[in-house]
Scaffold this motif. Structure first.
Motif, mmCIF file in Angstrom:
data_model
loop_
_atom_site.group_PDB
_atom_site.id
_atom_site.type_symbol
_atom_site.label_atom_id
_atom_site.label_comp_id
_atom_site.label_asym_id
_atom_site.label_seq_id
_atom_site.Cartn_x
_atom_site.Cartn_y
_atom_site.Cartn_z
ATOM 1 N N ASP A 112 81.431 46.592 28.837
ATOM 2 C CA ASP A 112 81.432 47.531 27.715
ATOM 3 C C ASP A 112 80.362 47.103 26.718
ATOM 4 O O ASP A 112 80.513 46.088 26.050
ATOM 5 N N THR A 113 79.297 47.858 26.666
ATOM 6 C CA THR A 113 78.156 47.430 25.865
ATOM 7 C C THR A 113 77.861 48.457 24.775
ATOM 8 O O THR A 113 77.859 49.657 25.036
ATOM 9 N N LEU A 117 76.473 48.092 33.232
ATOM 10 C CA LEU A 117 76.758 48.206 31.804
ATOM 11 C C LEU A 117 77.355 49.570 31.528
ATOM 12 O O LEU A 117 76.858 50.584 32.010
ATOM 13 N N ASN A 118 78.476 49.568 30.797
ATOM 14 C CA ASN A 118 78.985 50.834 30.276
ATOM 15 C C ASN A 118 78.394 50.950 28.891
ATOM 16 O O ASN A 118 78.920 50.411 27.929
ATOM 17 N N LEU A 119 77.293 51.620 28.861
ATOM 18 C CA LEU A 119 76.447 51.573 27.688
ATOM 19 C C LEU A 119 76.838 52.662 26.710
ATOM 20 O O LEU A 119 77.012 53.810 27.094
ATOM 21 N N LEU A 137 74.305 44.833 21.914
ATOM 22 C CA LEU A 137 72.863 44.662 21.858
ATOM 23 C C LEU A 137 72.416 45.139 20.473
ATOM 24 O O LEU A 137 72.491 46.329 20.158
ATOM 25 N N ALA A 138 72.015 44.189 19.644
ATOM 26 C CA ALA A 138 71.566 44.542 18.284
ATOM 27 C C ALA A 138 70.047 44.725 18.329
ATOM 28 O O ALA A 138 69.306 43.788 18.614
ATOM 29 N N VAL A 139 69.646 45.920 18.070
ATOM 30 C CA VAL A 139 68.221 46.232 18.230
ATOM 31 C C VAL A 139 67.489 46.106 16.890
ATOM 32 O O VAL A 139 67.991 46.554 15.847
ATOM 33 N N PHE A 140 66.350 45.453 16.935
ATOM 34 C CA PHE A 140 65.518 45.309 15.728
ATOM 35 C C PHE A 140 64.116 45.797 16.015
ATOM 36 O O PHE A 140 63.637 45.694 17.146
ATOM 37 N N ASP A 141 63.512 46.283 14.978
ATOM 38 C CA ASP A 141 62.115 46.713 15.101
ATOM 39 C C ASP A 141 61.238 45.504 14.814
ATOM 40 O O ASP A 141 61.214 44.986 13.693
ATOM 41 N N LEU A 173 80.862 38.096 16.939
ATOM 42 C CA LEU A 173 80.968 39.018 18.082
ATOM 43 C C LEU A 173 79.914 38.643 19.134
ATOM 44 O O LEU A 173 78.944 37.954 18.833
ATOM 45 N N PRO A 174 80.099 39.102 20.378
ATOM 46 C CA PRO A 174 79.146 38.750 21.451
ATOM 47 C C PRO A 174 77.845 39.565 21.353
ATOM 48 O O PRO A 174 77.741 40.643 21.925
ATOM 49 N N VAL A 175 76.903 39.028 20.633
ATOM 50 C CA VAL A 175 75.684 39.797 20.341
ATOM 51 C C VAL A 175 74.438 39.172 20.972
ATOM 52 O O VAL A 175 74.267 37.961 20.960
ATOM 53 N N ILE A 176 73.588 40.011 21.493
ATOM 54 C CA ILE A 176 72.241 39.590 21.859
ATOM 55 C C ILE A 176 71.279 40.413 20.983
ATOM 56 O O ILE A 176 71.443 41.631 20.859
ATOM 57 N N ALA A 177 70.351 39.718 20.372
ATOM 58 C CA ALA A 177 69.370 40.446 19.561
ATOM 59 C C ALA A 177 68.237 40.931 20.470
ATOM 60 O O ALA A 177 67.723 40.184 21.287
ATOM 61 N N VAL A 178 67.929 42.198 20.329
ATOM 62 C CA VAL A 178 66.848 42.754 21.129
ATOM 63 C C VAL A 178 65.744 43.208 20.171
ATOM 64 O O VAL A 178 65.994 44.008 19.263
#
Lengths: 627, 453
Positions: free
Chosen positions: B221-222, B269-271, B303-307, B326-331
């Motif tokens: 669950d993403t 991934l259940n995106l 997935l935490a998205v950054f510019d 929380l289980p976060v990956i920065a993208v």
């Protein structure tokens, strides 16, 4: 052969071993005119194997037989030579009473007891045929041609039916102890459609006491405090003999290994299935080759004989090999063998052909009990005999059969296992076979079964009154112990510390102290001044009920869950191919076993919970359409 | 005493609403553990046929909003006390709620078990009964297939090795108890305890792994979060390789939660692409933001998205706070322009991955990052994790029984009680293969111990 009418009975019992005796006594005492047939009245109640009664789970069975009104416990108490309660310290569920028995005196006692029962006739005669008319048993026929008309017949033929003894390369037709084998009946039973099969068992040698050097053996004495099997036995009881322990050694094993080709089993001459729990010494050495020694017990056969029984070393090796390996054992260097060890093959019947009442499904009025049903052991036999006798009498009186639930007794567990799962080798009772063993203790057999025995009519008014008194004492004392407040004191705390448990600082209930594993009801007596004088067995019940309260509750809940589905009956015969939703495997198994209720169906391996639901729905629907 | 049972009673498909039914004496108590009513009136105080609105809770954490309907015996489908929990229909949420219910003390219902109980309590007409037969048959066949595949699988072997371990301990106790006169080494209690502990540890590891297995089987669950217009939708499209979200330059375009099931290497991934987590006055957008927040809290992966071309803003600070723990990956997106951020982000996030959603680069790096982040690297889809809820339920039951067994030892009870407790654990595990406990134990005694006269 010319047949002639001889007499008419309600119940005819074939075989006067432990199953046949209980069956005949129960039927006769329930008012049936009963005949007990045996090949030899001198072999009645014989102990053809070990001279002992009881042991793990078997002691439980004897207590249960007694609680229902059977006779094995009374006879064992009257003729015992040494008594021991096994498994002390391993928990009340597995405490097991076992006695060494005087073999001849057991026979004499039992014969006299049977002779004293008014409705019961003893007959030395071999039954070779049965008469079945329209699916109902109507008579039995002796070897001499006598026809006895009967409403019911109980088959308890033991190892005599088709008996074949093997010693090394030699085989001959015989029953145990020189009594002839029974012949002819097997063909008749097969003709009537019983699924006959062949099983095997064995027995060790008997030797002369004077030829053993007891000084090099370990002695094993009886318990100081002896408890009887029967509720009716009154003390004092005392041990009369000792037993001894000897060990095999590398030389013994070498002799056996080098002669394996002369064994009828390893040589391939016996194909019948032997009991796993009763391996011969050659089995033990082959299967557990890394064990450096095996233990054996030297047990006296009786007070009027010098014969000793060697428990643990049954064998079917040739006589000369037996002599060689026996004399290699320390203390046995000059051993004189009086009766050699042998294996015996016999005819018996697949028990899945029986109802739980022990009546055959395909022949009304015909019952099976004991080794004939594929079990092994005197106690297992007696238990089935008692139930078969009770049920034959009840059927003739127009009553419902007595079917004991698994949660009520080892007897019920034994019979349910037999008729539900069958057996592929001789079945021995073990405590591990009962999922309700904290409920089925040997100490509460009377509580579980005496009310049933009384209702059936096998327990006297006098005994029942005494039983109720005991139960009342237990109840009153349990209530007192639960309410009784024990204040802290220096003496008590010193005692608690000495037993490695924590001292108390405020008053606690006596029951809470009894609950501690380190403490006992008896041990706490000095701190319980108000304790009434009660028999030991009352205190024992109170202690077990308190200590195991949680487990007992849990097991009672499990028992109730099982009873619920056992109340759903299944008619006989029942065609499972008609049930929607059953898997093929389940259909096959159910059709073969023909369970009598849904609970029994659920215990058959290969039948899953969804199959049970499908079955329930079908039964419900059937009930509606039938209305 | 009948066990309290539970199951998902609506078809397991993406639908509007799913219902988890709980039936039995403890139904209301179980329901109370997972359902927190808005009114504050507990389920046990409710009359029959009443429904309550409230929150489905995983401990302190809210999983979903839903309705609990209470039926009191005998006025229910099964004739027992029944609680039905309705939640939002997603597969993941529904299964999660079922897990919570099972954890709260219910056991998973067998095929047709509700119906069976309805029968036994006289609650079902004949027509209804015949109607459910087909269903049972179908489930029976499915169960058979499932059992077969489990039999072949690593999982079955694992469970088998655990149950073998328990059989061996119980077998040694049974041999010792049933053959007291045999020449056997005395049993050391410490060794028995060790045996049960080993089984317990193996089982709890298996149950822990279940979550990972579930991630592999059901997908992870993403949720993609980030400030508006940093390229969340572009990332989603990169991963799913087709136009799914509407990509525009106007912040706040994605208002609903968009769901997509995508394969990334051996991962699924259940995106969910959500509206940005930002403050807004637009009421429609506000709903989207709320939904996103909820998603974030229950996701297995964020997935935490950054510019990458923009410096960190106040809004980013707020986002970090929300994502804390929380289980976060920065993208970091848009590395094609310039990357001023990656360095700084590494101070805040354990894992930072750079991608260019537009150019389609960085997908592999992301796959690897997810794998290692969720400790899935050693797993492949074919491993021991083809675990279904029934197997999990059996494993949990066995685990509970093993805990009791060890407590029985520690409380000083004798061997008879210890063996009986151990057999309860064994019973739960053997139910998976249809074997019966006493047969296995007796078998064990005779194959491993030289006993008998």
């Amino acid at each position: 052969m010319n047949r002639y009418w001889m007499d008419q009975y309600d119940v005819c019992v074939v075989g006067a071993g432990h199953a046949g005796i209980e069956a005949a006594v129960a039927a006769a005492r329930l008012g049936m005119r009963t005949a007990l047939f045996t090949l030899s009245l001198d072999a009645l109640a014989n102990l053809p194997c070990n001279p002992s009664i009881g042991g793990t789970a078997k002691g439980h069975l004897v207590r249960e037989i007694d609680a229902l009104g059977g006779v094995m416990g009374i006879a064992a108490d009257a003729t015992f030579l040494q008594s021991r309660m096994l498994n002390m310290g391993k928990g009340p569920a597995v405490h097991s009473l076992r006695v060494q028995t005087d073999r001849r005196r057991y026979h004499t006692y039992m014969k006299k007891l049977l002779e004293s029962i008014p409705n019961l006739d003893l007959k030395q005669s071999e039954i070779v045929d049965i008469v079945v008319e329209d699916g109902t048993l109507t008579g039995v026929v002796t070897k001499l041609g006598a026809l006895y008309q009967t409403k019911a017949c109980i088959l308890a033929t033991g190892t005599y039916l088709g008996g074949m003894i093997h010693v090394g390369e030699v085989s001959y037709e015989s029953g145990p102890d020189g009594i002839s084998a029974a012949k002819g009946l097997t063909d008749a039973l097969r003709r009537e459609g019983l699924p006959m099969r062949r099983f095997k068992t064995g027995t060790p040698p008997r030797v002369h006491r004077r030829s053993i050097d007891f000084s090099v053996l370990e002695k094993q004495s009886g318990d100081e405090k002896i408890v009887p099997f029967s509720f009716t036995t009154k003390g004092p009881l005392e041990n009369k003999v000792d037993c001894y322990i000897a060990y095999t050694n590398g030389e013994t094993h070498r002799i056996i290994r080098e002669n394996l080709d002369r064994s009828p089993i390893y040589g391939g001459r016996i194909e019948a299935i032997g009991p796993r729990y009763c391996p011969s010494i050659e089995d033990k050495i082959v299967r557990f080759s890394d064990k450096p020694r095996h233990q054996l017990f030297v047990e006296p056969m009786g007070l009027d004989t010098e014969e000793m029984y060697l428990q643990g070393i049954s064998s079917s090796m040739p006589e000369d090999v037996q002599m060689a390996f026996l004399r290699s054992i320390k203390g046995f260097e000059h051993l004189e063998v009086m009766r050699n060890a042998y294996a015996i093959e016999y005819d018996c019947c697949d028990p899945t052909a029986l109802f739980a009442s022990l009546e055959y499904r395909n022949i009304k009025g015909l019952y099976g009990a004991g080794q004939f049903n594929g079990t092994s052991g005197y106690e297992e036999a007696a238990a089935q005999g008692l139930i078969a006798g009770i049920n034959a009498a009840r059927k003739i009186s127009g009553k419902e059969p007595l079917i004991l639930p698994r949660s009520s007794s080892y007897i019920g567990t034994l019979i349910d296992d037999l008729v539900t799962k069958g057996c592929s080798d001789p079945y021995r009772m073990m405590t591990s076979r009962s999922e309700f063993r904290l409920l089925l203790r040997q100490d509460n057999a009377d509580e579980r079964l005496t009310p049933i025995g009384y209702e059936i009519g096998l327990i006297s008014e006098e005994r029942y009154r005494r039983f109720l008194e005991k139960m009342e004492q237990v109840k009153t004392e349990e209530e007192r112990v639960r309410k009784m407040n024990i204040p802290p004191s220096e003496e008590l705390n010193a005692f608690l510390v000495s037993r490695e448990t924590v001292p108390i600082h405020t008053g606690v209930k006596l029951a809470d102290l009894i609950r501690r594993p380190q403490l006992t009801y008896e041990g706490l007596a000095p701190f319980d001044p108000g304790r009434p004088h009660l028999p030991d067995e009352v205190g024992e019940q109170v202690e077990v009920r308190i200590k195991y309260e949680g487990y007992i509750k849990k097991q009672l809940a499990q028992a109730e869950e099982l009873h619920r589905i056992e109340r759903k009956k299944i008619p006989y015969p029942f065609d499972y191919t008609k049930v929607n939703g059953l898997r093929l495997e389940a259909i096959e198994k159910l059709n073969k076993v023909q369970p009598e209720n849904v609970g029994q169906a659920s215990r058959i391996s290969g039948v899953n919970p969804a199959d049970i639901t499908a079955l329930l729905i079908f039964l419900e629907r059937k009930e509606h359409t039938d209305d | 005493m009948e066990k309290t049972i539970a199951a998902i009673s609506t078809p397991l498909a993406v639908g509007g609403i799913s219902v988890i039914r709980i039936s039995g004496k403890e139904a209301i108590a179980v329901g109370e553990k997972v359902f927190s009513p808005h009114s504050g009136v507990p389920l046990s105080k409710m009359k029959g046929y009443r429904a309550a609105y409230g929150k489905l809770m995983d401990g302190e954490k809210e999983v979903d909003e839903g309705i609990a309907t209470v039926f009191l015996a005998p006025h229910s489908y099964t004739g027992e006390d029944v609680v039905e929990l309705s939640c939002h229909g997603g597969l993941f949420v529904t299964k999660k709620v079922l897990r919570l219910v099972l954890d709260a003390g219910a056991v998973l219902a067998q095929a047709g078990e509700f119906t069976k109980r309805a029968f036994e309590n006289g609650k079902m007409t004949l027509t209804q009964a015949e109607g459910v037969l087909d269903m049972i048959q179908a489930e029976n066949e499915n169960a058979l297939k499932a059992a077969k595949s489990a039999m072949d699988g690593t999982l079955y072997r694992k469970i088998r090795s655990i149950s073998d371990g328990i059989v061996s301990v119980i077998g040694s106790i049974a041999a010792y108890l049933d053959y007291p006169e045999e020449d056997m080494d005395p049993l050391a209690l410490s060794q028995i305890r060790e045996g049960f502990c080993a089984a317990r540890d193996a089982l709890s590891a298996l149950i822990l792994d279940f979550d990972k297995g579930k991630l592999l089987r059901d997908g992870i669950d993403t949720v993609i979060v980030g400030k508006p217009n940093v390229g969340k939708s572009t990332l989603m499209n990169l991963l799913s390789q087709r136009e799914r979200s509407i990509v525009t330059d106007i912040p706040g375009t994605t208002r609903d939660v968009v769901e997509e099931r995508i394969s990334l290497g051996n991962l699924t991934l259940n995106l969910a692409d959500t509206a940005g987590l930002r403050q807004t006055d637009n009421p429609v957008e506000q709903i989207g933001v709320e939904l996103a927040k909820k998603r974030v809290e229950t996701a297995s992966l964020i997935l935490a998205v950054f510019d990458g071309s923009e410096d960190l803003s106040k809004e980013d600070d707020a986002l970090w706070k929300q994502l804390n723990g929380l289980p976060v990956i920065a993208v970091v997106n848009k590395t094609d322009l310039r990357d001023v951020l990656s360095q700084k982000l590494q101070e805040h996030f354990p894992l930072v991955v750079s991608i260019s959603a537009k150019e389609g680069t960085g997908k592999e790096a992301l796959t690897q990052a997810i794998s290692s982040f969720l400790s899935l690297t050693s797993l492949t889809g074919n491993e021991a994790f083809l675990f279904n809820e029934r197997q999990l339920s059996a494993a949990k039951q066995a685990l509970g029984a093993l805990d009791e067994t060890i407590a029985t030892i520690d409380n000083g009870f004798p061997l008879d009680a210890i063996a009986l407790d151990g057999e309860n654990a064994l019973d739960a595990l053997l139910a998976l293969s249809g074997e019966k406990v006493s047969e296995r134990v007796v078998e064990e005694i005779f194959s491993h111990f030289c006993v008998g006269k």
